[in-house]
Design an enzyme around this catalytic site. Sequence first.
Site, PDB file in Angstrom:
ATOM      1  N   ASP A 171       0.993  -1.084   0.141  1.00  0.00           N
ATOM      2  CA  ASP A 171      -0.065   0.085  -0.019  1.00  0.00           C
ATOM      3  C   ASP A 171       1.027   1.175  -0.060  1.00  0.00           C
ATOM      4  OD1 ASP A 171      -1.610   2.142   0.559  1.00  0.00           O
ATOM      5  OD2 ASP A 171      -2.614   1.034   2.116  1.00  0.00           O
ATOM      6  N   TYR A 224      -8.334  15.562  -6.694  1.00  0.00           N
ATOM      7  CA  TYR A 224      -7.472  14.886  -7.767  1.00  0.00           C
ATOM      8  C   TYR A 224      -6.471  15.868  -8.243  1.00  0.00           C
ATOM      9  CZ  TYR A 224      -6.312  11.948 -11.741  1.00  0.00           C
ATOM     10  OH  TYR A 224      -5.537  11.121 -12.635  1.00  0.00           O
ATOM     11  N   LYS A 239      -2.439  15.610  -8.252  1.00  0.00           N
ATOM     12  CA  LYS A 239      -1.634  15.641  -9.411  1.00  0.00           C
ATOM     13  C   LYS A 239      -0.810  16.832  -9.774  1.00  0.00           C
ATOM     14  CE  LYS A 239      -2.812  11.588 -10.727  1.00  0.00           C
ATOM     15  NZ  LYS A 239      -1.806  10.393 -10.720  1.00  0.00           N
TER      16      LYS A 239
HETATM   17  N1  LIG Z   1      -7.689   6.501 -16.265  1.00  0.00           N
HETATM   18  C1  LIG Z   1      -7.564   7.793 -16.554  1.00  0.00           C
HETATM   19  O1  LIG Z   1      -8.389   8.485 -17.208  1.00  0.00           O
HETATM   20  C2  LIG Z   1      -6.188   8.501 -16.022  1.00  0.00           C
HETATM   21  C3  LIG Z   1      -5.875   9.484 -17.059  1.00  0.00           C
HETATM   22  C4  LIG Z   1      -4.722  10.300 -16.631  1.00  0.00           C
HETATM   23  C5  LIG Z   1      -3.810   9.896 -15.431  1.00  0.00           C
HETATM   24  N2  LIG Z   1      -4.150   8.513 -14.753  1.00  0.00           N
HETATM   25  C6  LIG Z   1      -3.318   8.317 -13.971  1.00  0.00           C
HETATM   26  O2  LIG Z   1      -2.832   6.905 -14.175  1.00  0.00           O
HETATM   27  C7  LIG Z   1      -2.471   6.216 -13.026  1.00  0.00           C
HETATM   28  C8  LIG Z   1      -3.301   4.746 -13.098  1.00  0.00           C
HETATM   29  O3  LIG Z   1      -4.715   4.767 -13.323  1.00  0.00           O
HETATM   30  P1  LIG Z   1      -5.380   3.850 -14.053  1.00  0.00           P
HETATM   31  O4  LIG Z   1      -6.296   4.548 -15.035  1.00  0.00           O
HETATM   32  O5  LIG Z   1      -4.359   2.786 -14.508  1.00  0.00           O
HETATM   33  O6  LIG Z   1      -6.297   3.416 -12.637  1.00  0.00           O
HETATM   34  P2  LIG Z   1      -6.817   1.694 -12.421  1.00  0.00           P
HETATM   35  O7  LIG Z   1      -7.080   0.835 -13.416  1.00  0.00           O
HETATM   36  O8  LIG Z   1      -7.781   1.854 -11.058  1.00  0.00           O
HETATM   37  O9  LIG Z   1      -5.262   1.275 -11.652  1.00  0.00           O
HETATM   38  C9  LIG Z   1      -4.885   1.923 -10.495  1.00  0.00           C
HETATM   39  C10 LIG Z   1      -3.702   0.873  -9.996  1.00  0.00           C
HETATM   40  O10 LIG Z   1      -3.322   1.588  -8.742  1.00  0.00           O
HETATM   41  C11 LIG Z   1      -3.239   0.758  -7.632  1.00  0.00           C
HETATM   42  N3  LIG Z   1      -3.370   1.194  -6.521  1.00  0.00           N
HETATM   43  C12 LIG Z   1      -4.436   1.914  -6.089  1.00  0.00           C
HETATM   44  N4  LIG Z   1      -4.123   2.558  -4.633  1.00  0.00           N
HETATM   45  C13 LIG Z   1      -3.123   1.843  -4.215  1.00  0.00           C
HETATM   46  C14 LIG Z   1      -2.383   1.728  -2.967  1.00  0.00           C
HETATM   47  N5  LIG Z   1      -2.760   2.616  -2.147  1.00  0.00           N
HETATM   48  N6  LIG Z   1      -1.272   1.387  -2.932  1.00  0.00           N
HETATM   49  C15 LIG Z   1      -0.572   0.702  -4.074  1.00  0.00           C
HETATM   50  N7  LIG Z   1      -1.565   0.591  -5.324  1.00  0.00           N
HETATM   51  C16 LIG Z   1      -2.551   0.924  -5.498  1.00  0.00           C
HETATM   52  C17 LIG Z   1      -4.318  -0.308  -8.236  1.00  0.00           C
HETATM   53  O11 LIG Z   1      -4.174  -1.729  -7.464  1.00  0.00           O
HETATM   54  P3  LIG Z   1      -4.828  -2.032  -6.249  1.00  0.00           P
HETATM   55  O12 LIG Z   1      -6.025  -1.590  -6.047  1.00  0.00           O
HETATM   56  O13 LIG Z   1      -4.706  -3.875  -6.127  1.00  0.00           O
HETATM   57  O14 LIG Z   1      -3.959  -1.502  -4.966  1.00  0.00           O
HETATM   58  C18 LIG Z   1      -4.110  -0.356  -9.734  1.00  0.00           C
HETATM   59  O15 LIG Z   1      -3.144  -1.322 -10.023  1.00  0.00           O
HETATM   60  C19 LIG Z   1      -3.150   6.772 -11.978  1.00  0.00           C
HETATM   61  O16 LIG Z   1      -2.038   7.537 -11.012  1.00  0.00           O
HETATM   62  C20 LIG Z   1      -4.146   7.748 -12.569  1.00  0.00           C
HETATM   63  O17 LIG Z   1      -4.318   8.997 -11.728  1.00  0.00           O
HETATM   64  C21 LIG Z   1      -5.275   7.747 -15.335  1.00  0.00           C
END
Ligand SMILES: NC(=O)c1ccc[n+]([C@@H]2O[C@H](COP(=O)([O-])OP(=O)(O)OC[C@H]3O[C@@H](n4cnc5c(N)ncnc54)[C@H](OP(=O)(O)O)[C@@H]3O)[C@@H](O)[C@H]2O)c1
Length: 239
Positions: free
Chosen positions: A56, A148, A152
Amino acid sequence: MRPPILVTGGSRGIGHATAASLAADGRHVIRWSRSVRATEGEGKSTDTHIIDQTVDVSDAASVTRAVAELAERCGALSGIVVNAGNGTWAGLAETSNEVWARTIGVNLTGAFLTIRSCLPLLMRGRPARVVALASDSAFHPFAGRAAYCASKAGLVAMMECLRQEYRASEINVTVVAPARVDTYFGGKRPGDRPQGLSAAAVGRSVANVFKQPDEVEVREIRLASVLDRYGPGDRQEAR
Ligand SMILES: NC(=O)c1ccc[n+]([C@@H]2O[C@H](COP(=O)([O-])OP(=O)(O)OC[C@H]3O[C@@H](n4cnc5c(N)ncnc54)[C@H](OP(=O)(O)O)[C@@H]3O)[C@@H](O)[C@H]2O)c1
């Protein structure tokens, strides 16, 4: 073989795709997440290039434990992809203490704890890279998601400090700022946002940073799908 690359939030979405692209490029990868789960072809790896750790990132003790184990196991890192993140959309007045703490706790404090704890391993694995997944929200804040956007924007500022402090130490710093990506983010599922970027496309872009010559610092990457009608300057759809 270069030392491994740590990818936080590697169990699904962008982190999972990044780990897969790095492994396809022949790099050893460590994936961190709270749960190593199997979702639609994602999840626990049988790839010998990938090691999973349950961590975590918002919990200092959890990060310290994992880094101690990593130091024992690998001794050095040649990169970190600071990716673990979460987001809950709420207007400022409606943002609860719990949502604020979780958003800042994972996206900003989690990034800080990860990077600070891993710096000794990165120094041993130099030349190294730290690549952070920020967001278009860091540069173009959206109403209705103060926590959020703040997390960021803070991450981008922290990465710039890291760059300046470690430039002379062969640690290169990259900020990646995607627009909407079709992942599990915010309780969605792949397919819910078909016009967004795919996790695979973002993961490939991140992995490509690690293919650059060591003297090349890729400072910032902004990514958006041309199919998407939501983003800075074109806010027509709900996200
Ligand atoms: N999707 C979008 O539209 C978007 C756009 C811009 C930027 N981003 C950024 O890209 C990154 C990845 O997002 P995603 O879209 O791939 O989201 P996602 O599919 O929800 O994946 C999030 C990942 O973060 C892990 N995570 C969450 N809380 C955690 C914690 N406390 N400790 C360790 N791991 C944790 C989750 O695993 P567990 O739940 O198993 O811990 C999962 O592997 C994020 O930083 C997000 O802000 C996303």
